[in-house]
Write an enzyme that holds these catalytic residues in place. Structure first.
Site, PDB file in Angstrom:
ATOM      1  N   GLY A  40      60.546  17.512 -33.670  1.00  0.00           N
ATOM      2  CA  GLY A  40      59.986  17.942 -32.381  1.00  0.00           C
ATOM      3  C   GLY A  40      61.079  18.205 -31.360  1.00  0.00           C
ATOM      4  O   GLY A  40      60.862  18.066 -30.157  1.00  0.00           O
ATOM      5  N   THR A  87      71.331  18.223 -31.218  1.00  0.00           N
ATOM      6  CA  THR A  87      71.960  18.313 -32.541  1.00  0.00           C
ATOM      7  C   THR A  87      71.141  17.589 -33.608  1.00  0.00           C
ATOM      8  O   THR A  87      70.448  16.617 -33.310  1.00  0.00           O
ATOM      9  CB  THR A  87      73.388  17.717 -32.506  1.00  0.00           C
ATOM     10  OG1 THR A  87      73.983  17.903 -33.792  1.00  0.00           O
ATOM     11  CG2 THR A  87      73.408  16.232 -32.167  1.00  0.00           C
ATOM     12  N   HIS A  88      71.249  18.104 -34.834  1.00  0.00           N
ATOM     13  CA  HIS A  88      70.687  17.408 -35.997  1.00  0.00           C
ATOM     14  C   HIS A  88      71.791  16.681 -36.773  1.00  0.00           C
ATOM     15  O   HIS A  88      71.532  16.115 -37.826  1.00  0.00           O
ATOM     16  CB  HIS A  88      69.995  18.396 -36.933  1.00  0.00           C
ATOM     17  CG  HIS A  88      68.855  19.133 -36.299  1.00  0.00           C
ATOM     18  ND1 HIS A  88      67.875  18.500 -35.563  1.00  0.00           N
ATOM     19  CD2 HIS A  88      68.528  20.449 -36.292  1.00  0.00           C
ATOM     20  CE1 HIS A  88      67.002  19.400 -35.121  1.00  0.00           C
ATOM     21  NE2 HIS A  88      67.377  20.584 -35.546  1.00  0.00           N
ATOM     22  N   TYR A 181      57.701  10.841 -31.562  1.00  0.00           N
ATOM     23  CA  TYR A 181      56.842  12.023 -31.414  1.00  0.00           C
ATOM     24  C   TYR A 181      55.386  11.598 -31.216  1.00  0.00           C
ATOM     25  O   TYR A 181      54.683  12.119 -30.338  1.00  0.00           O
ATOM     26  CB  TYR A 181      56.987  12.866 -32.682  1.00  0.00           C
ATOM     27  CG  TYR A 181      56.155  14.126 -32.772  1.00  0.00           C
ATOM     28  CD1 TYR A 181      56.731  15.370 -32.550  1.00  0.00           C
ATOM     29  CD2 TYR A 181      54.797  14.084 -33.121  1.00  0.00           C
ATOM     30  CE1 TYR A 181      55.984  16.544 -32.665  1.00  0.00           C
ATOM     31  CE2 TYR A 181      54.043  15.236 -33.230  1.00  0.00           C
ATOM     32  CZ  TYR A 181      54.639  16.462 -33.005  1.00  0.00           C
ATOM     33  OH  TYR A 181      53.890  17.613 -33.118  1.00  0.00           O
ATOM     34  N   PHE A 217      51.496  21.576 -26.484  1.00  0.00           N
ATOM     35  CA  PHE A 217      51.785  22.462 -27.613  1.00  0.00           C
ATOM     36  C   PHE A 217      51.360  23.905 -27.311  1.00  0.00           C
ATOM     37  O   PHE A 217      52.123  24.850 -27.487  1.00  0.00           O
ATOM     38  CB  PHE A 217      51.093  21.947 -28.880  1.00  0.00           C
ATOM     39  CG  PHE A 217      51.346  22.823 -30.067  1.00  0.00           C
ATOM     40  CD1 PHE A 217      52.563  22.796 -30.721  1.00  0.00           C
ATOM     41  CD2 PHE A 217      50.374  23.697 -30.525  1.00  0.00           C
ATOM     42  CE1 PHE A 217      52.817  23.628 -31.806  1.00  0.00           C
ATOM     43  CE2 PHE A 217      50.604  24.524 -31.609  1.00  0.00           C
ATOM     44  CZ  PHE A 217      51.832  24.480 -32.248  1.00  0.00           C
ATOM     45  N   MET A 220      53.466  25.559 -24.493  1.00  0.00           N
ATOM     46  CA  MET A 220      54.865  25.823 -24.882  1.00  0.00           C
ATOM     47  C   MET A 220      54.966  26.948 -25.886  1.00  0.00           C
ATOM     48  O   MET A 220      55.869  27.777 -25.836  1.00  0.00           O
ATOM     49  CB  MET A 220      55.468  24.556 -25.488  1.00  0.00           C
ATOM     50  CG  MET A 220      56.570  23.983 -24.629  1.00  0.00           C
ATOM     51  SD  MET A 220      57.371  22.605 -25.439  1.00  0.00           S
ATOM     52  CE  MET A 220      58.624  23.431 -26.394  1.00  0.00           C
ATOM     53  N   ARG A 245      54.252  25.458 -35.073  1.00  0.00           N
ATOM     54  CA  ARG A 245      53.304  25.703 -36.171  1.00  0.00           C
ATOM     55  C   ARG A 245      51.956  25.063 -35.859  1.00  0.00           C
ATOM     56  O   ARG A 245      50.994  25.747 -35.556  1.00  0.00           O
ATOM     57  CB  ARG A 245      53.911  25.150 -37.473  1.00  0.00           C
ATOM     58  CG  ARG A 245      53.187  25.525 -38.744  1.00  0.00           C
ATOM     59  CD  ARG A 245      53.844  24.824 -39.935  1.00  0.00           C
ATOM     60  NE  ARG A 245      53.760  23.365 -39.826  1.00  0.00           N
ATOM     61  CZ  ARG A 245      52.812  22.607 -40.362  1.00  0.00           C
ATOM     62  NH1 ARG A 245      51.869  23.160 -41.091  1.00  0.00           N
ATOM     63  NH2 ARG A 245      52.796  21.294 -40.204  1.00  0.00           N
ATOM     64  N   LYS A 246      51.859  23.737 -35.911  1.00  0.00           N
ATOM     65  CA  LYS A 246      50.595  23.032 -35.630  1.00  0.00           C
ATOM     66  C   LYS A 246      50.730  22.010 -34.507  1.00  0.00           C
ATOM     67  O   LYS A 246      49.819  21.799 -33.736  1.00  0.00           O
ATOM     68  CB  LYS A 246      50.119  22.302 -36.892  1.00  0.00           C
ATOM     69  CG  LYS A 246      49.328  23.143 -37.849  1.00  0.00           C
ATOM     70  CD  LYS A 246      48.598  22.237 -38.825  1.00  0.00           C
ATOM     71  CE  LYS A 246      47.519  22.975 -39.567  1.00  0.00           C
ATOM     72  NZ  LYS A 246      46.854  22.110 -40.554  1.00  0.00           N
TER      73      LYS A 246
HETATM   74  P1  A3P Z   1      54.780  21.170 -37.158  1.00  0.00           P
HETATM   75  O1  A3P Z   1      55.510  22.034 -38.147  1.00  0.00           O
HETATM   76  O2  A3P Z   1      54.227  19.914 -37.772  1.00  0.00           O
HETATM   77  O3  A3P Z   1      53.744  21.918 -36.388  1.00  0.00           O
HETATM   78  P2  A3P Z   1      61.730  20.964 -34.305  1.00  0.00           P
HETATM   79  O4  A3P Z   1      61.632  21.485 -32.904  1.00  0.00           O
HETATM   80  O5  A3P Z   1      62.531  19.702 -34.394  1.00  0.00           O
HETATM   81  O6  A3P Z   1      62.126  22.010 -35.268  1.00  0.00           O
HETATM   82  O7  A3P Z   1      60.247  20.473 -34.701  1.00  0.00           O
HETATM   83  C1  A3P Z   1      59.219  21.399 -34.899  1.00  0.00           C
HETATM   84  C2  A3P Z   1      57.896  20.652 -34.934  1.00  0.00           C
HETATM   85  O8  A3P Z   1      57.558  20.228 -33.591  1.00  0.00           O
HETATM   86  C3  A3P Z   1      56.766  21.533 -35.417  1.00  0.00           C
HETATM   87  O9  A3P Z   1      55.855  20.669 -36.093  1.00  0.00           O
HETATM   88  C4  A3P Z   1      56.206  22.031 -34.104  1.00  0.00           C
HETATM   89  O10 A3P Z   1      54.896  22.546 -34.173  1.00  0.00           O
HETATM   90  C5  A3P Z   1      56.263  20.759 -33.270  1.00  0.00           C
HETATM   91  N1  A3P Z   1      56.188  21.042 -31.820  1.00  0.00           N
HETATM   92  C6  A3P Z   1      56.861  21.979 -31.108  1.00  0.00           C
HETATM   93  N2  A3P Z   1      56.474  21.969 -29.827  1.00  0.00           N
HETATM   94  C7  A3P Z   1      55.543  21.001 -29.703  1.00  0.00           C
HETATM   95  C8  A3P Z   1      54.743  20.521 -28.610  1.00  0.00           C
HETATM   96  N3  A3P Z   1      54.857  21.036 -27.391  1.00  0.00           N
HETATM   97  N4  A3P Z   1      53.872  19.516 -28.856  1.00  0.00           N
HETATM   98  C9  A3P Z   1      53.749  18.984 -30.092  1.00  0.00           C
HETATM   99  N5  A3P Z   1      54.466  19.405 -31.182  1.00  0.00           N
HETATM  100  C10 A3P Z   1      55.349  20.402 -30.988  1.00  0.00           C
END
Ligand code: A3P
Length: 283
Positions: A40, A87-88, A181, A217, A220, A245-246
């Site tokens: 996230g 960073t990851h 998260y 979500f 954004m 995505r979700k």
């Molecule tokens: P999902 O694939 O389960 O939907 P990262 O930013 O570290 O790459 O993580 C991506 C994940 O965070 C995705 O999860 C994405 O949908 C979720 N994400 C992004 N924005 C979000 C928000 N505002 N609220 C909740 N989840 C979010």
């Protein structure tokens, strides 16, 4: 697979940035945001950007513009203060000067089953990024060491997370704020207030509520399509879509079979038996 993903731009090649990161010019108000991929990171980055700016407005740029493993020294130097890096990379590859001087670090966690699903979904959106099925992916997630086929990053989820746990136990100088998260999803105002307090930013309720609302979500996802300059993603629109995505807790239940879930639980309890972190798999 890892090498392909680097060459086709899916992920940056961190190996070329280790020296840049270690030699970076640290500023006292720099903030570092650390997370395993798919925890996230975009979400927390946008929230933190708003808190540091003092305005609930979306940043015009994507978080990749301040990814340590993606940026040159000049690019890092050009960023205006307060800088929010993300960073990851694992703890050991953060700039040691910054850590020694007590830089603020935000550590974001998410339950590993949802991380596994989110990561797999991202790779599947990118043609040929991962040729196997979800069962193959689950095996890799559980059993492959870092720096191997699974990930271009130097540690897998277990190694990455255990390192943080160890560091949090032993490193007195650490100036760290941990967020889950799942907690942020359930109690956004409360969690954003905690984060804002850590950053020394406003904790005024109306303002925090507006940040939470802008960073929901749905809002954004829409804002990122409408407002971001995505040129750093080199036209990887499909990859960008997978960043939103979700956004749910517990999507893993739609993917794991009973057997896969039992295996995951067993491996998790073996590998993490000494670890104090607790994860929520449903809300
Ligand atoms: P999902 O694939 O389960 O939907 P990262 O930013 O570290 O790459 O993580 C991506 C994940 O965070 C995705 O999860 C994405 O949908 C979720 N994400 C992004 N924005 C979000 C928000 N505002 N609220 C909740 N989840 C979010």
């Amino acid at each position: 697979m890892a090498a392909d993903n680097i060459s086709n731009g899916l992920v940056p090649d961190w190996r070329y940035h280790v020296d840049v990161i270690e030699g970076m010019n640290y500023r006292d108000d720099d903030v570092f945001m650390c997370a395993f991929p798919k925890a996230g990171t975009h979400w927390i980055w946008e929230i933190t950007t708003m808190l540091l700016d003092g305005r609930p407005e979306y940043s015009p740029v994507s978080k990749v513009t301040s990814m340590l493993e993606f940026s040159t020294t000049d690019e890092l130097d050009r960023l205006t203060s307060p800088r929010l890096f993300n960073t990851h990379l694992p703890y050991k590859l953060l700039p040691s000067d910054a850590v020694r001087k007590g830089a603020k670090i935000i550590f974001l966690q998410r339950n590993p089953k949802d991380i596994a699903v989110s990561y797999y979904s991202m790779l599947k959106q990118k043609k040929n990024a991962f040729p196997g099925n979800f069962n193959d992916w689950n095996q890799l997630f559980l059993f492959h060491p870092g720096n191997s086929y699974l990930t271009v990053y130097p540690k897998n989820w277990f190694e990455y997370t255990l390192e943080w746990e160890q560091v949090m136990r032993s490193e007195q100088r650490l100036n760290l704020h941990m967020i889950y998260y799942e907690n942020l999803k359930q109690n956004p105002v409360e969690e954003i207030t905690r984060l804002s307090r850590f950053l020394g930013s406003s904790t005024e309720t109306m303002y925090i509520s507006e940040v939470a609302n802008k960073c929901s979500f749905r809002n954004m996802k829409k804002a990122n399509i409408e407002t971001k300059d995505l040129s750093r993603l080199q036209g990887e629109k499909t990859m960008f879509d997978s960043m939103f995505r979700k956004g749910e807790v517990g999507d893993w239940k739609n993917w794991f079979t009973v057997a896969q879930n039992e295996l995951f639980d067993k491996v998790h309890s073996d590998k993490m038996r000494e670890c104090s972190f607790l994860y929520q798999y449903t809300v």
